[in-house]
Scaffold this active site. Structure first.
Site, PDB file in Angstrom:
ATOM      1  N   ARG A 157       0.738  -1.338   0.094  1.00  0.00           N
ATOM      2  CA  ARG A 157      -0.108  -0.039  -0.160  1.00  0.00           C
ATOM      3  C   ARG A 157       0.862   1.074  -0.144  1.00  0.00           C
ATOM      4  O   ARG A 157       0.256   2.353   0.320  1.00  0.00           O
ATOM      5  CB  ARG A 157      -0.968   0.014   1.230  1.00  0.00           C
ATOM      6  CG  ARG A 157      -2.224  -1.089   0.595  1.00  0.00           C
ATOM      7  CD  ARG A 157      -3.419  -0.901   1.797  1.00  0.00           C
ATOM      8  NE  ARG A 157      -2.925  -1.688   2.782  1.00  0.00           N
ATOM      9  CZ  ARG A 157      -3.054  -2.950   2.919  1.00  0.00           C
ATOM     10  NH1 ARG A 157      -3.407  -3.744   2.043  1.00  0.00           N
ATOM     11  NH2 ARG A 157      -2.608  -3.594   4.118  1.00  0.00           N
ATOM     12  N   GLY A 218      -1.579 -11.671   9.075  1.00  0.00           N
ATOM     13  CA  GLY A 218      -1.403 -12.990   9.471  1.00  0.00           C
ATOM     14  C   GLY A 218      -2.230 -13.618  10.160  1.00  0.00           C
ATOM     15  O   GLY A 218      -2.082 -14.887  10.648  1.00  0.00           O
ATOM     16  N   ALA A 219      -3.316 -12.892  10.648  1.00  0.00           N
ATOM     17  CA  ALA A 219      -4.201 -13.295  11.722  1.00  0.00           C
ATOM     18  C   ALA A 219      -4.884 -14.574  11.718  1.00  0.00           C
ATOM     19  O   ALA A 219      -5.108 -15.613  12.521  1.00  0.00           O
ATOM     20  CB  ALA A 219      -5.156 -12.190  11.966  1.00  0.00           C
ATOM     21  N   THR A 275      -3.249  -8.475  14.468  1.00  0.00           N
ATOM     22  CA  THR A 275      -2.339  -8.056  13.346  1.00  0.00           C
ATOM     23  C   THR A 275      -2.839  -6.538  13.080  1.00  0.00           C
ATOM     24  O   THR A 275      -3.725  -6.369  13.204  1.00  0.00           O
ATOM     25  CB  THR A 275      -2.092  -8.838  12.006  1.00  0.00           C
ATOM     26  OG1 THR A 275      -3.334  -9.098  11.644  1.00  0.00           O
ATOM     27  CG2 THR A 275      -1.310 -10.054  12.691  1.00  0.00           C
ATOM     28  N   ASN A 295      -8.306  -8.877  14.000  1.00  0.00           N
ATOM     29  CA  ASN A 295      -9.259  -9.750  14.382  1.00  0.00           C
ATOM     30  C   ASN A 295      -8.348 -11.013  15.284  1.00  0.00           C
ATOM     31  O   ASN A 295      -7.260 -11.047  14.994  1.00  0.00           O
ATOM     32  CB  ASN A 295      -9.969 -10.497  13.378  1.00  0.00           C
ATOM     33  CG  ASN A 295      -9.032 -10.971  12.258  1.00  0.00           C
ATOM     34  OD1 ASN A 295      -8.530 -10.652  11.330  1.00  0.00           O
ATOM     35  ND2 ASN A 295      -8.682 -12.595  12.397  1.00  0.00           N
ATOM     36  N   ASP A 341     -14.206 -12.012  12.144  1.00  0.00           N
ATOM     37  CA  ASP A 341     -12.973 -11.227  11.576  1.00  0.00           C
ATOM     38  C   ASP A 341     -13.300  -9.840  11.526  1.00  0.00           C
ATOM     39  O   ASP A 341     -12.902  -8.991  10.304  1.00  0.00           O
ATOM     40  CB  ASP A 341     -13.115 -11.764  10.125  1.00  0.00           C
ATOM     41  CG  ASP A 341     -11.859 -11.385   9.428  1.00  0.00           C
ATOM     42  OD1 ASP A 341     -10.963 -11.052   9.845  1.00  0.00           O
ATOM     43  OD2 ASP A 341     -11.642 -11.746   8.116  1.00  0.00           O
ATOM     44  N   ASN A 428     -13.201  -2.193   4.242  1.00  0.00           N
ATOM     45  CA  ASN A 428     -12.162  -2.836   4.240  1.00  0.00           C
ATOM     46  C   ASN A 428     -10.847  -1.598   4.331  1.00  0.00           C
ATOM     47  O   ASN A 428     -10.943  -0.514   4.720  1.00  0.00           O
ATOM     48  CB  ASN A 428     -12.087  -3.821   3.357  1.00  0.00           C
ATOM     49  CG  ASN A 428     -11.003  -5.083   3.900  1.00  0.00           C
ATOM     50  OD1 ASN A 428      -9.882  -4.719   3.931  1.00  0.00           O
ATOM     51  ND2 ASN A 428     -11.562  -6.158   3.939  1.00  0.00           N
ATOM     52  N   TRP A 429      -9.634  -2.253   3.699  1.00  0.00           N
ATOM     53  CA  TRP A 429      -8.621  -1.145   3.655  1.00  0.00           C
ATOM     54  C   TRP A 429      -8.900   0.112   2.888  1.00  0.00           C
ATOM     55  O   TRP A 429      -7.971   0.894   3.027  1.00  0.00           O
ATOM     56  CB  TRP A 429      -7.230  -1.979   3.338  1.00  0.00           C
ATOM     57  CG  TRP A 429      -7.101  -2.407   1.693  1.00  0.00           C
ATOM     58  CD1 TRP A 429      -7.728  -3.673   1.482  1.00  0.00           C
ATOM     59  CD2 TRP A 429      -7.047  -1.630   0.878  1.00  0.00           C
ATOM     60  NE1 TRP A 429      -7.715  -3.638   0.071  1.00  0.00           N
ATOM     61  CE2 TRP A 429      -7.213  -2.511  -0.302  1.00  0.00           C
ATOM     62  CE3 TRP A 429      -6.675  -0.254   0.367  1.00  0.00           C
ATOM     63  CZ2 TRP A 429      -7.014  -1.963  -1.652  1.00  0.00           C
ATOM     64  CZ3 TRP A 429      -6.385   0.084  -0.836  1.00  0.00           C
ATOM     65  CH2 TRP A 429      -6.591  -0.746  -1.954  1.00  0.00           C
ATOM     66  N   VAL A 581      -7.948  -9.644  -1.769  1.00  0.00           N
ATOM     67  CA  VAL A 581      -8.973 -10.454  -1.680  1.00  0.00           C
ATOM     68  C   VAL A 581      -9.753 -10.883  -2.750  1.00  0.00           C
ATOM     69  O   VAL A 581     -10.046 -12.073  -3.240  1.00  0.00           O
ATOM     70  CB  VAL A 581      -9.830 -10.538  -0.594  1.00  0.00           C
ATOM     71  CG1 VAL A 581     -10.741  -9.545  -0.576  1.00  0.00           C
ATOM     72  CG2 VAL A 581     -10.345 -11.841  -0.031  1.00  0.00           C
TER      73      VAL A 581
HETATM   74 CA    CA Z   1      -8.789 -10.903   8.768  1.00  0.00          CA
END
Ligand code: CA
Length: 727
Positions: A157, A218-219, A275, A295, A341, A428-429, A581
């Site tokens: 990002r 990496g959660a 994370t 999460n 999540d 989301n992001w 994703v």
């Molecule tokens: Ca997640």
């Protein structure tokens, strides 16, 4: 407030006295209009005016202002002339490894006539901001095997800039300082505490005083979250903040506080999650760094120990750290006992605004869980929490305790439940943006429902694999009718929402769009700009939401646009390319179903050229199905199980459109190489790591056999591609 942990530190709401106001006024920090110290427009600027930010039309920080407002004061391009917006130039020379063209999510920065941005595999590009001509490219040569443990594609990002240096973080865990003029490495440091654990980095580093700060992801894969801060000149570690307790002995006061909210029986081999993979914001004046925490892992809270649901600090929290020491000042947990999540890693905006008649220093976030939060960023006091999309897991937030009021529907421990938002979140992001003229926050919002179910495959924790112990799929209106009773109607779409943070309500919503709408930019030209997954670049009127301009580019855009000015010309730049994703499963109307998913930097100006559409995708050759593979039921079932456990994270079955290679059209030559690919890692450079740690040659043969047998079924028309599962 129960969530306030420094009881002794409970701060009274800070009043802006007239003396302070006069000082702010003289320093040019606050506006000094006739209306006195309650001018909203002026007040919001105080954070943006700290430090060098958008002087001379530059864009030097990730979110433009230190408070990451993403509000450009440039207005040459505005609501009256934006119809003439067209292409100034584009850049397409991104590094592609193997056969997969991956996503672009960075915000380009512009400093002194050069644009700095990242592409897939954390490659940094410096190009002329007037022409797109390449100045230098830095390839960190990321370990291709890390792609296996990345939850969602190998994306990045963006970079941070300070003086003569560019900072980038890599998927395989390094933080690197580069020479701004040449792209040469100055220093490079490993940020992973355990290089065998499934950590990855996708986020942009942030600057906090003399420190460069970075988290990781990496959660889902079994890691323990943390943030590290490095001295900017040397790359030496200054401090590290762990977001959850873990099994170790490294007990700080913050960890001790968190540990009380976890079961003693937490199976720590599952990592615990938490994370900090995206948002961090620094407030120089308060000396605080705000981090957004992810999460829990495994997903269900009742799987994290003794079967009961505990809060599990600091999962799904905003934590305010002392930027010098890395110790917590306050925290607010958006989702205690997270089981869905529901990360709080989403973009946070700082602004000073009028609140009940006084100017307050605010922090705002619209995390995955669907509520828009406003807090006092000095004290952590919760000021507002209102849903910005329909939510089915909570009926609201108790303002006395700061806790969500859970609905029965939220608990899927005994039965599957359809819950809104799904794990992808209501946001989301892709970043939001705060317009300092309208005082509205624009949210790239998603509406989607998820059918949550637990699973136990009897294997326990599996290193290098997904370890969520729950999954979510898109519900089927007919098959899941009983689960849908009394719930909001099934949704799978996105919208730009203009949100009034003071009144806690939407002012306008754009037309419904496909899922995965892009990050946002807002400008003093009364504009809100964002891309779409259908491959359009859209410009909305900031006050009314009217769609003023829509340019088809043929490439999915989720990265946020940015603006800069050079020689009296204003430009708007945005990176395009499907990824993240979304790369794992395309909606049939996504741009990359029709067009080639080639990464692009698109730069617009008034009166430019027509934007060329991305090249059309060519229909693939239909390869022969390999013959002579085992076809007994036991082998096929093993193959299907292993495929669904390990391969489907990227490769979709039955030719369902996605950005990864289609194994249902695998050539006989590739099939012959199957063991070398899956067990020996011959395609590791392209991101296809070996799986010999968890798959045997018997498993590999079974997967080949299953795919071949299923391809025969598809060819005979006995089965069809699955319904859409976006989550
Ligand atoms: Ca997640």
């Amino acid at each position: 407030m129960l969530n306030m942990h420094h009881q002794q530190h409970k701060v009274k709401p800070r009043l802006v006295t007239s003396r302070v106001w006069l000082l702010l006024c003289l320093l040019g920090i606050a506006g000094c209009g006739d209306e006195g110290p309650v001018s909203e427009k002026a007040d919001t600027r105080s954070v943006s005016s700290m430090g060098k930010d958008h002087q001379d039309g530059e864009w030097l920080l990730h979110g433009l202002s230190q408070g990451e407002q993403r509000y450009s004061p440039l207005a040459r391009i505005n609501a009256n002339n934006v119809n003439d917006l067209a292409l100034a130039f584009e850049y397409r020379d991104f590094v592609v490894r193997g056969r997969t063209e991956r996503g672009l999510q960075a915000t380009p920065l512009m400093d002194d006539g050069t644009l700095y941005f990242t592409g897939p595999w954390d490659v940094v590009y410096a190009v002329d901001a007037r022409t797109g001509e390449e100045r230098w490219v830095y390839d960190p040569d990321v370990d291709g095997a890390r792609a296996r443990v990345a939850c969602c594609d190998v994306v990045n990002r963006g970079v941070a800039l300070r003086d003569e240096n560019v900072f980038v973080a890599t998927t395989d865990g390094y933080l690197v300082a580069l020479e701004k003029g040449t792209g040469e490495e100055v220093w490079k440091t490993n940020t992973f505490v355990d290089r065998t654990a499934s950590y990855t980095i996708t986020g942009a580093p942030r600057l906090a005083g003399n420190l460069v700060v970075i988290g990781n992801g990496g959660a889902e894969m079994g890691v323990r979250g943390y943030v590290s801060a490095y001295e900017i000149e040397t790359g030496d570690l200054e401090w590290r903040f762990y977001t959850i307790p873990g099994a170790g002995q490294d007990e700080t006061i913050d960890i001790a506080r968190a540990r009380k909210t976890w079961s003693d029986n937490m199976p720590w081999e599952y990592g615990g999650g938490g994370t900090v993979w995206d948002s961090m914001v620094y407030d120089e004046k308060l000396g605080m760094l705000y981090i957004g925490v992810g999460n829990g892992g495994p997903w269900p809270a009742w799987e994290r120990g003794d079967g009961a649901i505990h809060d599990n600090l600091y999962l799904s929290s905003i934590v305010a750290l002392d930027a010098e020491t890395g110790l917590a000042k306050w925290h607010y947990q958006t989702t205690p006992g997270d089981s869905w999540d529901y990360t709080a890693t989403q973009h946070m905006i700082l602004a000073d605004m009028e609140w009940d008649g006084e100017v307050r220093q605010l922090i705002m976030q619209a995390p995955k869980n669907g509520f828009f939060y406003v807090l006092d960023r000095e004290s952590g006091e919760l000021l507002s929490a209102e849903p910005f999309v329909p939510v089915s897991w909570a009926s609201g937030v108790d303002m006395a305790t700061g806790r969500p009021i859970l609905k029965e529907n939220a608990n899927y421990s005994k039965q599957d439940r359809v819950i809104t938002p799904a794990p992808g979140g209501a946001h989301n992001w892709p970043p939001m943006a705060l317009n300092l003229d309208t005082n509205l926050v624009y949210i790239p919002a998603e509406e989607r429902s998820g059918k949550y179910a637990t699973y136990d495959d009897g294997r326990g924790y599996l290193s290098g694999s997904r370890n969520t112990r729950a999954l979510s799929t898109f519900p089927n209106a007919k098959m899941d009718a009983d689960l849908l009773e009394g719930l909001p109607p099934l949704r799978l779409h996105s919208q730009v929402i203009a949100w009034d943070p003071v009144r806690g309500e939407a002012v306008w919503k754009s037309e419904s769009q496909l899922p995965f709408t892009g990050g946002l930019l807002t400008t003093a030209g009364n504009l809100v700009l964002s891309g779409s997954s259908a491959g359009f670049f859209n410009v909305f009127h900031a006050e009314t939401g009217a769609l003023l301009k829509s340019i088809e580019v043929g490439t999915m855009i989720t990265a946020p646009p940015m603006a800069y000015e050079l020689d009296g010309e204003q430009y708007i730049a945005v990176l395009a390319g499907a990824g993240g994703v979304a790369l794992g499963r395309y909606h049939p109307e996504f741009a990359p179903v029709k067009y080639r998913n080639q990464g692009r930097l698109l730069v617009f100006k008034l009166g430019g050229n027509t934007v060329p559409l991305a090249p059309l995708k060519e229909a693939p050759i239909q390869n022969a199905i390999p013959a002579g593979l085992p076809s007994d039921a036991e082998t096929l079932l093993l193959g299907q199980e292993q495929f669904e456990r390990h391969c489907v994270r990227c490769h979709q079955p039955r030719g369902f459109p996605s950005g990864y290679p289609d194994l249902w059209n695998m050539s006989p030559e590739t099939d012959e190489m199957f063991n070398e690919i899956v067990l020996d890692g011959v395609m590791e450079y392209g991101g296809m790591a070996e799986f010999s740690d968890i798959l045997t040659s018997e498993d590999a043969l079974a997967i080949r056999a299953y795919i071949a047998a299923d391809r025969e079924k598809v060819r005979r028309g006995e089965v069809q591609a699955d319904r859409i599962q976006l989550h």
